[in-house]
Motif scaffolding. Structure first.
Motif, mmCIF file in Angstrom:
data_model
loop_
_atom_site.group_PDB
_atom_site.id
_atom_site.type_symbol
_atom_site.label_atom_id
_atom_site.label_comp_id
_atom_site.label_asym_id
_atom_site.label_seq_id
_atom_site.Cartn_x
_atom_site.Cartn_y
_atom_site.Cartn_z
ATOM 1 N N LEU A 58 0.998 -1.111 0.155
ATOM 2 C CA LEU A 58 -0.030 0.066 -0.051
ATOM 3 C C LEU A 58 0.955 1.258 -0.118
ATOM 4 N N THR A 59 0.397 2.197 -0.594
ATOM 5 C CA THR A 59 0.936 3.544 -0.374
ATOM 6 C C THR A 59 0.142 4.609 0.325
ATOM 7 N N SER A 60 0.686 5.412 1.121
ATOM 8 C CA SER A 60 -0.421 6.143 2.240
ATOM 9 C C SER A 60 0.513 7.513 2.517
ATOM 10 N N GLY A 61 -0.496 8.267 2.825
ATOM 11 C CA GLY A 61 -0.059 9.702 3.261
ATOM 12 C C GLY A 61 0.074 10.388 1.933
ATOM 13 N N GLY A 62 0.737 11.615 2.205
ATOM 14 C CA GLY A 62 1.185 12.250 0.715
ATOM 15 C C GLY A 62 1.994 11.553 -0.384
ATOM 16 N N ASP A 63 1.452 11.749 -1.500
ATOM 17 C CA ASP A 63 1.975 10.820 -2.434
ATOM 18 C C ASP A 63 3.591 11.448 -2.981
ATOM 19 N N CYS A 64 4.199 10.635 -3.473
ATOM 20 C CA CYS A 64 5.740 11.214 -3.982
ATOM 21 C C CYS A 64 6.015 10.479 -5.406
ATOM 22 N N TYR B 176 -4.419 2.925 3.956
ATOM 23 C CA TYR B 176 -4.888 2.057 5.210
ATOM 24 C C TYR B 176 -6.623 2.186 5.332
ATOM 25 N N LYS B 177 -6.904 3.208 4.256
ATOM 26 C CA LYS B 177 -8.537 3.223 4.224
ATOM 27 C C LYS B 177 -8.909 1.914 3.320
ATOM 28 N N GLY B 178 -8.051 1.746 2.484
ATOM 29 C CA GLY B 178 -8.533 0.747 1.455
ATOM 30 C C GLY B 178 -8.675 -0.824 2.318
ATOM 31 N N LEU B 179 -7.441 -0.740 3.235
ATOM 32 C CA LEU B 179 -7.371 -1.917 4.055
ATOM 33 C C LEU B 179 -8.556 -2.193 4.742
ATOM 34 N N TYR B 180 -9.201 -1.119 5.353
ATOM 35 C CA TYR B 180 -10.432 -1.055 6.356
ATOM 36 C C TYR B 180 -11.642 -1.900 5.093
ATOM 37 N N GLU B 181 -11.590 -0.860 4.151
ATOM 38 C CA GLU B 181 -12.833 -1.140 3.282
ATOM 39 C C GLU B 181 -12.569 -2.300 2.524
ATOM 40 N N ARG C 172 -5.147 10.060 3.636
ATOM 41 C CA ARG C 172 -4.783 10.147 4.649
ATOM 42 C C ARG C 172 -5.987 9.731 5.543
ATOM 43 N N PHE C 173 -5.572 8.803 6.556
ATOM 44 C CA PHE C 173 -6.803 8.254 7.380
ATOM 45 C C PHE C 173 -6.525 8.060 8.869
ATOM 46 N N PRO C 174 -6.714 9.197 9.351
ATOM 47 C CA PRO C 174 -6.552 9.283 10.715
ATOM 48 C C PRO C 174 -7.243 8.130 11.665
ATOM 49 N N GLN C 175 -8.278 7.833 11.042
ATOM 50 C CA GLN C 175 -9.140 6.807 11.642
ATOM 51 C C GLN C 175 -8.611 5.276 11.956
ATOM 52 N N ILE D 294 -3.250 -12.983 3.515
ATOM 53 C CA ILE D 294 -2.057 -12.199 3.535
ATOM 54 C C ILE D 294 -1.525 -11.923 4.618
ATOM 55 N N GLU D 295 -0.280 -12.569 4.732
ATOM 56 C CA GLU D 295 0.264 -12.260 5.825
ATOM 57 C C GLU D 295 1.350 -11.136 6.343
ATOM 58 N N ALA D 296 1.687 -10.540 5.132
ATOM 59 C CA ALA D 296 2.797 -9.575 5.113
ATOM 60 C C ALA D 296 2.255 -8.245 4.386
ATOM 61 N N LEU D 297 2.531 -6.988 4.861
ATOM 62 C CA LEU D 297 2.318 -5.774 4.165
ATOM 63 C C LEU D 297 3.575 -4.934 3.943
ATOM 64 N N VAL D 298 3.614 -4.466 2.580
ATOM 65 C CA VAL D 298 4.756 -3.498 2.497
ATOM 66 C C VAL D 298 4.082 -2.293 2.480
ATOM 67 N N CYS D 299 4.369 -1.129 3.335
ATOM 68 C CA CYS D 299 3.888 0.173 3.486
ATOM 69 C C CYS D 299 4.645 1.070 2.952
ATOM 70 N N ILE D 300 4.283 2.084 2.062
ATOM 71 C CA ILE D 300 5.371 2.904 1.382
ATOM 72 C C ILE D 300 4.725 4.189 1.907
ATOM 73 N N GLY D 301 5.329 5.122 2.623
ATOM 74 C CA GLY D 301 4.883 6.390 2.956
ATOM 75 C C GLY D 301 5.900 6.932 4.015
ATOM 76 N N GLY D 302 5.260 8.065 4.606
ATOM 77 C CA GLY D 302 6.219 8.651 5.862
ATOM 78 C C GLY D 302 5.761 8.302 7.303
ATOM 79 N N ASP D 303 6.153 9.279 7.988
ATOM 80 C CA ASP D 303 5.776 8.988 9.395
ATOM 81 C C ASP D 303 4.442 8.431 9.738
ATOM 82 N N GLY D 304 3.290 8.857 9.178
ATOM 83 C CA GLY D 304 2.046 8.411 9.550
ATOM 84 C C GLY D 304 1.932 6.915 9.234
#
Ligand code: F6P
Length: 318
Positions: free
Chosen positions: A8-14, A42-47, A73-76, A95-105
Motif C-alpha cells: 500500500l501507499t499512504s500519506g502524501g504521494d511522491c 489504510y482506508k482501502g485495508l479497512y474497506e 490520509r486516514f487518521p481513523q 495475506i500475512e505481510a504488508l509493504v507500507c510505502i509512505g512517511g511518518d504516519g
C-alpha cells in the motif's frame, strides 16, 4: 515461508511510489510470493479494497508520477476497531505481510499492525526527507529537481525584470528541500525551520548581497503567516519589485528521475528480501550508501538530525 503479501501507499504521494510498487511486485513474484495491492492506503485495508496484481499490470507504471494504487490520509486508523477490521480483511485473503510505502504516519500504522500479528516492512516515501533513520527518502531527489527547475525559471524572468522572488517550498517542518535547493540554485536568502530568519534579517542579507538583479528568498512552508506581507516589506526596504511564488503540490508530481528510480528499485527489492528473511516491524533505510533496516517504533521516536553542517556549507558557498 510467506505466500501472499500486500502493498500500500499512504500519506502524501511522491515521485517513485509507482517505482517501488513495481519493484516489490516483481521481486515478490520472482520469489514465489503472490502480490496484492491495496487501494487508498489504510482506508482501502479497512474497506477491503485490494486485489491481486501481475507483473504485466505494473510493467509501465514506473514512468508515471503519483501512485496508481492511490493514497489517502486516514487518521481513523488510530482506532483499534478499524484496525481489527483491516486485519480481518487481510487474514480472510490469506495475506500475512504488508509493504507500507509512505512517511511518518504510514510507519505508525505499520507499527500498529505489527502488534496485531501482521508482518510489516516500511519503505520511506515522502518528498520531505523527514524520516530521520535514512539519508534519503523516495521522492526527495525528484522533488528537489522540480524545485531547482522552478527556481531556474524564476531566475530567467526575475533577472530580466530586476525582481526579487520569495519562493516557498514544501517540507512539513523539515528544511531539507529548501536547504538543498538553496545550495543548488544559489538562493541569496534561506529561511528554514532549523534556522528561521526575521523579515529584517532577510532584508539585511538582500541589501548585502552581491547579486545585482534577480534575488531569491527561499523559505520552507508553515513558517510565516503571510508571505505577501513579507514581500511588501522587502520591496519597501530594498526598492526592488518583489513577487511571491508558492511552489505547492507541483513539487509532489512528476515521474521519478533516474537516480530516484534506481535507488527505489534497489530499496524495494531489499525490502522483499528482508521480509522473506523474517524481518517485521522494520523499515528500510539507506545510510552511507548501504541499505539496512531499523525497527519502526525506534524510527518514529528518533530526533531529527542537526542541519548545522549543511547550513554552514550553504553559508560558505552562496
Ligand atoms: O508530506 C508531504 C507533504 O507534501 C508536505 O510537504 C506537505 O506539508 C503536506 O504533504 C501537504 O499535504 P496535503 O497534500 O494533504 O495538503
Amino acid at each position: 515461508m510467506i505466500k501472499k503479501i500486500a502493498i500500500l501507499t499512504s500519506g502524501g504521494d511522491c515521485p517513485g511510489m509507482n517505482v517501488a510498487l513495481k519493484a516489490v511486485v516483481n521481486s515478490a513474484i520472482n520469489n514465489n510470493i503472490e502480490p496484492y495491492v491495496v487501494f487508498e492506503g489504510y482506508k482501502g485495508l479497512y474497506e477491503n479494497n485490494f486485489e491481486k496484481i501481475s507483473k504485466e499490470e505494473v510493467k509501465f507504471i514506473d514512468r508515471k508520477g503519483g501512485t496508481v494504487i492511490y493514497s489517502a490520509r486516514f487518521p481513523q486508523f488510530a482506532d483499534l476497531d478499524i484496525r481489527k477490521k483491516a486485519v480481518e480483511n487481510l487474514k480472510a485473503e490469506g495475506i500475512e505481510a504488508l509493504v507500507c510505502i509512505g512517511g511518518d504516519g504510514t510507519y505508525k500504522g505499520a507499527a500498529r499492525l505489527t502488534e496485531m500479528g501482521i508482518k510489516t516492512i516500511g519503505l520511506p516515501g515522502t518528498i520531505d526527507n523527514d524520516i530521520s533513520s535514512t539519508d534519503f527518502t523516495i521522492g526527495f531527489n525528484t522533488a528537489l529537481e522540480t524545485i531547482t527547475n522552478a527556481i531556474d525559471n524564476l531566475r530567467d524572468t526575475s533577472e530580466s525584470h530586476n525582481r526579487i522572488n520569495v519562493v516557498e517550498t514544501m517540507g512539513h517542518g523539515c528544511g531539507d528541500l529548501a536547504i538543498n535547493a538553496a545550495i543548488i540554485t544559489g538562493a541569496e536568502v534561506l529561511s528554514v525551520p532549523e534556522r528561521k530568519l526575521t523579515t529584517k534579517q532577510m532584508i539585511d542579507k538582500l541589501l548585502a548581497s552581491d547579486s545585482k538583479r534577480s534575488k531569491i528568498v527561499l523559505v520552507s512552508e508553515l513558517m510565516y503567516d503571510d508571505l505577501n506581507k513579507i514581500a511588501e516589506e522587502i520591496e519597501r526596504a530594498t526598492k526592488q519589485e518583489t513577487k511571491v511564488t508558492i511552489l505547492g503540490h507541483i513539487q509532489r508530481g512528476g515521474r521519478a528521475n533516474a537516480i530516484e528510480r534506481l535507488l527505489t528499485i534497489r530499496m524495494a527489492n531489499y525490502a522483499v528480501k528482508m521480509l522473506i528473511k523474517g524481518k517485521t516491524g522494520v523499515a528500510v533505510n539507506i545510510v552511507n550508501n548501504k541499505f539496512q533496516t531499523k525497527p519502526i517504533l525506534d524510527i518514529v521516536k528518533m530526533e531529527r538530525p542537526s542541519k548545522q553542517k549543511i547550513l554552514s556549507e550553504y553559508d560558505e558557498i552562496v
